[in-house]
Write a protein that holds these residues in place. Structure first.
Motif, short mmCIF file in Angstrom:
data_model
loop_
_atom_site.label_atom_id
_atom_site.label_comp_id
_atom_site.label_asym_id
_atom_site.label_seq_id
_atom_site.Cartn_x
_atom_site.Cartn_y
_atom_site.Cartn_z
N GLU A 11 33.21 43.58 35.45
CA GLU A 11 34.45 43.79 34.68
C GLU A 11 35.71 43.50 35.51
O GLU A 11 36.72 43.06 34.96
CB GLU A 11 34.48 45.20 34.14
CG GLU A 11 35.65 45.46 33.22
CD GLU A 11 35.63 46.84 32.60
OE1 GLU A 11 36.67 47.22 32.04
OE2 GLU A 11 34.59 47.53 32.65
N ASP A 12 35.65 43.72 36.80
CA ASP A 12 36.84 43.47 37.62
C ASP A 12 37.27 42.01 37.59
O ASP A 12 38.43 41.69 37.86
CB ASP A 12 36.63 43.94 39.06
CG ASP A 12 35.54 43.18 39.79
OD1 ASP A 12 34.46 42.98 39.21
OD2 ASP A 12 35.78 42.79 40.94
N ARG A 13 36.38 41.11 37.24
CA ARG A 13 36.71 39.68 37.17
C ARG A 13 37.67 39.38 36.01
O ARG A 13 38.45 38.47 36.09
CB ARG A 13 35.46 38.83 37.00
CG ARG A 13 34.68 38.62 38.23
CD ARG A 13 35.44 37.71 39.18
NE ARG A 13 34.58 37.32 40.25
CZ ARG A 13 34.93 37.36 41.52
NH1 ARG A 13 36.12 37.76 41.86
NH2 ARG A 13 34.10 36.98 42.45
N TYR A 14 37.54 40.14 34.93
CA TYR A 14 38.34 39.82 33.75
C TYR A 14 39.25 40.97 33.29
O TYR A 14 40.00 40.83 32.34
CB TYR A 14 37.44 39.40 32.58
CG TYR A 14 36.37 40.39 32.20
CD1 TYR A 14 36.67 41.46 31.37
CD2 TYR A 14 35.06 40.25 32.65
CE1 TYR A 14 35.69 42.38 31.02
CE2 TYR A 14 34.08 41.16 32.30
CZ TYR A 14 34.41 42.22 31.48
OH TYR A 14 33.44 43.13 31.13
N ALA A 15 39.22 42.09 33.98
CA ALA A 15 39.97 43.27 33.55
C ALA A 15 41.47 43.00 33.43
O ALA A 15 42.12 43.49 32.50
CB ALA A 15 39.72 44.43 34.51
N SER A 16 42.04 42.22 34.32
CA SER A 16 43.48 42.01 34.32
C SER A 16 43.96 41.16 33.14
O SER A 16 45.10 41.29 32.70
CB SER A 16 43.94 41.36 35.62
OG SER A 16 43.38 40.07 35.75
N VAL A 17 43.09 40.29 32.61
CA VAL A 17 43.49 39.41 31.50
C VAL A 17 42.77 39.75 30.20
O VAL A 17 43.16 39.28 29.14
CB VAL A 17 43.25 37.92 31.83
CG1 VAL A 17 44.14 37.49 32.98
CG2 VAL A 17 41.79 37.64 32.11
N GLY A 18 41.72 40.54 30.29
CA GLY A 18 40.91 40.86 29.12
C GLY A 18 39.75 39.89 29.00
O GLY A 18 39.85 38.73 29.40
#
Length: 104
Positions: free
Chosen positions: A52-59
Protein backbone atom coordinates in the motif's frame (compact mmCIF):
# COMPACT_ATOMS: atom_id res chain seq x y z
CA UNK A 1 1.72 -28.40 -31.35
CA UNK A 2 -1.41 -27.83 -33.41
CA UNK A 3 -1.91 -24.36 -34.88
CA UNK A 4 -5.30 -22.79 -35.73
CA UNK A 5 -4.87 -23.45 -39.46
CA UNK A 6 -4.38 -27.18 -38.81
CA UNK A 7 -0.62 -27.17 -39.33
CA UNK A 8 1.84 -27.99 -36.60
CA UNK A 9 4.73 -26.10 -35.14
CA UNK A 10 7.47 -26.97 -32.69
CA UNK A 11 7.87 -25.05 -29.47
CA UNK A 12 11.26 -25.41 -27.77
CA UNK A 13 11.15 -27.41 -24.55
CA UNK A 14 12.43 -24.49 -22.50
CA UNK A 15 9.52 -22.23 -23.53
CA UNK A 16 6.19 -22.72 -21.75
CA UNK A 17 2.87 -22.10 -23.47
CA UNK A 18 2.54 -18.90 -21.46
CA UNK A 19 5.93 -17.70 -22.71
CA UNK A 20 4.85 -18.49 -26.25
CA UNK A 21 1.81 -16.24 -25.81
CA UNK A 22 3.64 -13.38 -24.10
CA UNK A 23 6.61 -13.27 -26.46
CA UNK A 24 4.78 -10.62 -28.47
CA UNK A 25 4.30 -8.33 -25.46
CA UNK A 26 6.73 -5.43 -25.27
CA UNK A 27 9.74 -5.50 -23.02
CA UNK A 28 9.13 -2.83 -20.39
CA UNK A 29 11.76 -1.02 -18.37
CA UNK A 30 12.27 2.27 -16.59
CA UNK A 31 11.48 5.12 -18.94
CA UNK A 32 8.67 3.31 -20.79
CA UNK A 33 5.43 5.25 -20.90
CA UNK A 34 2.50 3.40 -22.43
CA UNK A 35 -0.67 1.42 -21.75
CA UNK A 36 1.30 -1.81 -21.23
CA UNK A 37 2.80 -0.26 -18.08
CA UNK A 38 -0.75 -0.01 -16.70
CA UNK A 39 -1.22 -3.71 -17.44
CA UNK A 40 1.98 -4.50 -15.57
CA UNK A 41 0.94 -2.37 -12.58
CA UNK A 42 -2.45 -4.08 -12.42
CA UNK A 43 -0.93 -7.54 -12.68
CA UNK A 44 1.63 -6.86 -9.93
CA UNK A 45 -1.14 -5.49 -7.71
CA UNK A 46 -3.33 -8.53 -8.44
CA UNK A 47 -0.42 -10.81 -7.49
CA UNK A 48 -0.25 -9.09 -4.10
CA UNK A 49 3.36 -8.04 -4.47
CA UNK A 50 2.77 -4.27 -4.34
CA UNK A 51 2.36 -2.83 -0.87
CA UNK A 52 0.00 0.00 0.00
CA UNK A 53 2.86 2.42 0.63
CA UNK A 54 3.55 2.39 -3.13
CA UNK A 55 0.22 3.98 -3.97
CA UNK A 56 -1.01 5.53 -0.70
CA UNK A 57 0.04 9.08 -1.60
CA UNK A 58 -1.88 9.13 -4.92
CA UNK A 59 -4.54 6.49 -4.30
CA UNK A 60 -4.83 3.06 -5.84
CA UNK A 61 -6.89 4.12 -8.86
CA UNK A 62 -4.45 6.85 -9.86
CA UNK A 63 -1.49 4.52 -9.32
CA UNK A 64 -3.06 1.86 -11.53
CA UNK A 65 -3.79 4.45 -14.25
CA UNK A 66 -0.20 5.72 -14.34
CA UNK A 67 1.57 4.82 -17.59
CA UNK A 68 5.10 5.85 -16.61
CA UNK A 69 7.57 3.11 -15.70
CA UNK A 70 9.40 4.91 -12.90
CA UNK A 71 12.06 3.97 -10.35
CA UNK A 72 9.43 2.78 -7.87
CA UNK A 73 7.94 0.40 -10.44
CA UNK A 74 11.43 -0.85 -11.23
CA UNK A 75 11.80 -1.71 -7.54
CA UNK A 76 8.39 -3.44 -7.58
CA UNK A 77 9.39 -5.52 -10.59
CA UNK A 78 12.71 -6.46 -8.95
CA UNK A 79 10.85 -7.50 -5.80
CA UNK A 80 8.47 -9.65 -7.85
CA UNK A 81 11.40 -11.17 -9.75
CA UNK A 82 13.12 -12.01 -6.48
CA UNK A 83 9.98 -13.75 -5.18
CA UNK A 84 9.73 -15.77 -8.41
CA UNK A 85 13.48 -16.55 -8.47
CA UNK A 86 14.03 -14.68 -11.73
CA UNK A 87 16.95 -12.45 -12.69
CA UNK A 88 16.38 -9.24 -10.73
CA UNK A 89 16.99 -6.70 -13.47
CA UNK A 90 13.77 -4.67 -13.07
CA UNK A 91 12.89 -5.29 -16.71
CA UNK A 92 9.62 -6.94 -17.66
CA UNK A 93 10.51 -9.25 -20.53
CA UNK A 94 9.22 -12.70 -21.53
CA UNK A 95 10.17 -14.48 -18.30
CA UNK A 96 8.72 -11.76 -16.05
CA UNK A 97 5.55 -11.33 -18.14
CA UNK A 98 5.10 -15.11 -17.97
CA UNK A 99 5.33 -15.14 -14.18
CA UNK A 100 3.15 -12.03 -13.75
CA UNK A 101 0.41 -13.34 -16.03
CA UNK A 102 0.59 -17.01 -15.00
CA UNK A 103 -2.84 -18.39 -14.23
CA UNK A 104 -1.72 -20.61 -11.37
Amino acid sequence: ELVADGSTTTVPDDISWTEEIVKDLPTLKQGANNYDVKTLRGALFARGTVTEDRYASVGLEAWLEETAFDAALTADVKHFQELKKLDQDGICGVKTWTAVLRVA
